[in-house]
Design a protein around this motif. Structure first.
Motif, mmCIF file in Angstrom:
data_model
loop_
_atom_site.group_PDB
_atom_site.id
_atom_site.type_symbol
_atom_site.label_atom_id
_atom_site.label_comp_id
_atom_site.label_asym_id
_atom_site.label_seq_id
_atom_site.Cartn_x
_atom_site.Cartn_y
_atom_site.Cartn_z
ATOM 1 N N ASP A 1 0.861 -1.258 -0.026
ATOM 2 C CA ASP A 1 0.013 -0.118 -0.050
ATOM 3 C C ASP A 1 0.934 1.145 0.067
ATOM 4 O O ASP A 1 0.627 2.226 -0.674
ATOM 5 N N ILE A 2 2.176 1.371 0.935
ATOM 6 C CA ILE A 2 2.707 2.364 0.856
ATOM 7 C C ILE A 2 3.366 2.534 -0.443
ATOM 8 O O ILE A 2 3.601 3.523 -1.089
ATOM 9 N N SER B 1 12.583 2.903 12.997
ATOM 10 C CA SER B 1 12.982 2.356 14.560
ATOM 11 C C SER B 1 12.660 3.254 15.886
ATOM 12 O O SER B 1 12.184 2.603 16.729
ATOM 13 N N ARG B 2 12.678 4.370 15.584
ATOM 14 C CA ARG B 2 12.429 5.580 16.716
ATOM 15 C C ARG B 2 10.961 5.362 16.839
ATOM 16 O O ARG B 2 10.361 5.297 17.977
ATOM 17 N N ALA B 3 10.083 5.506 16.020
ATOM 18 C CA ALA B 3 8.526 5.685 15.965
ATOM 19 C C ALA B 3 7.991 4.323 16.730
ATOM 20 O O ALA B 3 7.196 4.423 17.338
ATOM 21 N N ALA B 4 8.528 3.263 16.094
ATOM 22 C CA ALA B 4 8.127 1.732 16.537
ATOM 23 C C ALA B 4 8.560 1.243 17.880
ATOM 24 O O ALA B 4 7.961 0.275 18.483
ATOM 25 N N GLY B 5 9.882 1.855 18.214
ATOM 26 C CA GLY B 5 10.483 1.448 19.514
ATOM 27 C C GLY B 5 11.162 0.041 19.271
ATOM 28 O O GLY B 5 11.288 -0.842 20.082
ATOM 29 N N ILE B 6 11.615 -0.209 17.783
ATOM 30 C CA ILE B 6 12.269 -1.340 17.559
ATOM 31 C C ILE B 6 13.667 -1.014 16.980
ATOM 32 O O ILE B 6 13.712 -0.148 16.306
ATOM 33 N N LEU C 1 4.903 1.666 25.062
ATOM 34 C CA LEU C 1 5.611 0.946 25.853
ATOM 35 C C LEU C 1 5.188 -0.710 25.895
ATOM 36 O O LEU C 1 6.060 -1.682 25.841
ATOM 37 N N SER C 2 3.963 -1.196 25.443
ATOM 38 C CA SER C 2 3.813 -2.404 25.638
ATOM 39 C C SER C 2 3.216 -3.138 24.127
ATOM 40 O O SER C 2 2.420 -4.077 24.436
ATOM 41 N N LYS C 3 3.311 -2.418 23.118
ATOM 42 C CA LYS C 3 2.788 -2.590 21.788
ATOM 43 C C LYS C 3 3.736 -3.926 21.391
ATOM 44 O O LYS C 3 5.080 -3.603 21.388
ATOM 45 N N PRO C 4 3.444 -5.263 21.062
ATOM 46 C CA PRO C 4 4.383 -6.257 20.602
ATOM 47 C C PRO C 4 5.066 -5.450 19.342
ATOM 48 O O PRO C 4 4.295 -4.705 18.492
ATOM 49 N N GLU C 5 6.066 -6.089 18.679
ATOM 50 C CA GLU C 5 6.846 -5.483 17.643
ATOM 51 C C GLU C 5 5.725 -5.363 16.199
ATOM 52 O O GLU C 5 6.069 -4.605 15.391
ATOM 53 N N GLY C 6 5.056 -6.514 16.196
ATOM 54 C CA GLY C 6 4.306 -6.442 14.638
ATOM 55 C C GLY C 6 3.434 -5.197 14.890
ATOM 56 O O GLY C 6 2.977 -4.562 13.844
ATOM 57 N N ARG C 7 2.744 -5.326 15.976
ATOM 58 C CA ARG C 7 1.560 -4.059 16.111
ATOM 59 C C ARG C 7 2.345 -2.589 15.974
ATOM 60 O O ARG C 7 1.744 -2.027 15.602
ATOM 61 N N ALA C 8 3.504 -2.492 16.867
ATOM 62 C CA ALA C 8 4.118 -1.109 16.663
ATOM 63 C C ALA C 8 4.643 -0.817 15.349
ATOM 64 O O ALA C 8 4.310 0.256 14.899
ATOM 65 N N LEU C 9 5.081 -1.819 14.629
ATOM 66 C CA LEU C 9 5.353 -1.558 13.370
ATOM 67 C C LEU C 9 4.285 -1.277 12.607
ATOM 68 O O LEU C 9 4.461 -0.157 11.401
ATOM 69 N N ASP D 1 1.300 -0.201 12.995
ATOM 70 C CA ASP D 1 0.539 1.192 13.371
ATOM 71 C C ASP D 1 1.389 2.381 12.756
ATOM 72 O O ASP D 1 0.847 3.379 12.221
ATOM 73 N N HIS D 2 2.894 1.929 12.770
ATOM 74 C CA HIS D 2 3.639 3.229 12.330
ATOM 75 C C HIS D 2 3.549 3.172 10.660
ATOM 76 O O HIS D 2 3.405 4.220 9.946
ATOM 77 N N LEU D 3 3.507 2.210 10.196
ATOM 78 C CA LEU D 3 3.338 2.046 8.646
ATOM 79 C C LEU D 3 1.960 2.450 8.133
ATOM 80 O O LEU D 3 1.824 3.306 7.082
ATOM 81 N N ALA D 4 0.930 2.423 8.685
ATOM 82 C CA ALA D 4 -0.084 2.763 8.754
ATOM 83 C C ALA D 4 -0.246 4.132 8.618
ATOM 84 O O ALA D 4 -0.962 4.874 7.774
ATOM 85 N N LYS D 5 0.242 4.728 9.670
ATOM 86 C CA LYS D 5 0.315 6.383 9.542
ATOM 87 C C LYS D 5 1.181 6.909 8.292
ATOM 88 O O LYS D 5 0.684 8.010 7.916
ATOM 89 N N VAL D 6 2.246 6.107 7.950
ATOM 90 C CA VAL D 6 2.997 6.651 7.009
ATOM 91 C C VAL D 6 1.873 6.687 5.563
ATOM 92 O O VAL D 6 2.080 7.576 4.772
ATOM 93 N N LYS D 7 1.394 5.533 5.425
ATOM 94 C CA LYS D 7 0.405 5.486 4.039
ATOM 95 C C LYS D 7 -0.690 6.208 4.396
ATOM 96 O O LYS D 7 -0.884 7.013 3.217
ATOM 97 N N GLU D 8 -1.296 6.716 5.471
ATOM 98 C CA GLU D 8 -2.316 7.741 5.735
ATOM 99 C C GLU D 8 -1.593 9.198 5.210
ATOM 100 O O GLU D 8 -2.469 9.767 4.844
ATOM 101 N N GLY D 9 -0.729 9.224 5.842
ATOM 102 C CA GLY D 9 0.085 10.644 5.126
ATOM 103 C C GLY D 9 0.297 10.746 3.853
ATOM 104 O O GLY D 9 0.241 11.820 2.980
ATOM 105 N N LEU D 10 0.666 9.664 3.055
ATOM 106 C CA LEU D 10 0.937 9.746 1.694
ATOM 107 C C LEU D 10 -0.290 9.819 0.976
ATOM 108 O O LEU D 10 -0.438 10.737 -0.020
ATOM 109 N N LEU D 11 -1.583 9.295 1.390
ATOM 110 C CA LEU D 11 -2.735 9.251 0.836
ATOM 111 C C LEU D 11 -3.394 10.857 0.982
ATOM 112 O O LEU D 11 -4.138 11.260 0.156
#
Length: 215
Positions: free
Chosen positions: A19-20, A41-46, A134-142, A144-154
């Motif tokens: 999508d991105i 990395s900074r935004a997702a905490g990974i 602080l408590s989002k598993p890595e998949g969810r954290a990543l 969520d950030h990718l979804a924000k990037v996609k929404e910004g592009l749209l």
């Protein structure tokens, strides 16, 4: 995605990346131009190396099912995220700023105490990250950030469409369904409107060439 546990799989991340790619291409960008590894990395905490693995298709680590192992998983996760955020700040410095004891901060960083909301929310506010960071598993954290990037592009694509239509035009994008339109649907509607407007302008230009010359 597995809604019962909020899990995100490698397939979910791959779809977000597609999508991105599509949204970035729409604006004339490549993926590497809109996804900076350090920023992700900074935004997702990974950690960056792990971000790269996940972007390349590695399966995200999932929380255990059993209660005891699950609690231990989240204690360790909070500790890792907080240690990444604090960037050398002492336990006492952090505790003084969020009105928590330095020993409690140490326990959280070392994964020895569960992060109840009254602990995690002040810390997330202090570091200016979303609640739940602080408590989002890595998949969810990543994801969520990718979804924000996609929404910004749209959103950028919508703005581009409005500019192509011209600032003097009023645009109404109506949706007949019960649910509000998604950003993808809005972009598709805007693209159709831009294409139709371009055709109408060409027709007007060829219909009255003398008028165009006199202008």
């Amino acid at each position: 995605m597995n809604d019962s546990f909020g899990e995100v799989t490698a397939a979910d991340i791959a779809q977000l990346l597609r999508d991105i790619d599509k949204a970035a291409w729409r604006l004339g960008y490549a993926r590497d131009e809109v996804l900076d590894l350090k920023e992700v990395s900074r935004a997702a905490g990974i950690k960056p190396d792990r971000v790269r693995e996940l972007l390349d298709g590695d399966e995200p680590q999932q929380p255990p099912r059993t209660k005891k192992e699950r609690e231990a998983f989240y204690r360790q996760l909070v500790g890792q995220r907080l240690d990444l955020l604090r960037s050398g700040d002492s336990y006492r410095t952090i505790g003084d700023e969020v009105d928590l004891t330095h020993s409690l901060i140490g326990d959280l960083v070392n994964g020895e105490r569960s992060a109840r909301p009254e602990y995690s929310h002040p810390l997330e506010t202090r570091y200016e990250v979303d609640h739940g960071f602080l408590s989002k598993p890595e998949g969810r954290a990543l994801a969520d950030h990718l979804a924000k990037v996609k929404e910004g592009l749209l959103a950028g694509a919508l703005l581009e469409g409005l500019q192509e239509l011209g600032g003097g035009q009023q645009v109404a994008l109506r949706h007949a369904g019960k649910e509000p339109p998604t950003m993808e649907e809005l972009v598709e509607a805007m693209d159709a409107l831009v294409a139709r407007t371009a055709i109408q302008r060409r027709r007007k230009g060829t219909a009255a060439p003398d008028d165009a010359d006199r202008s």
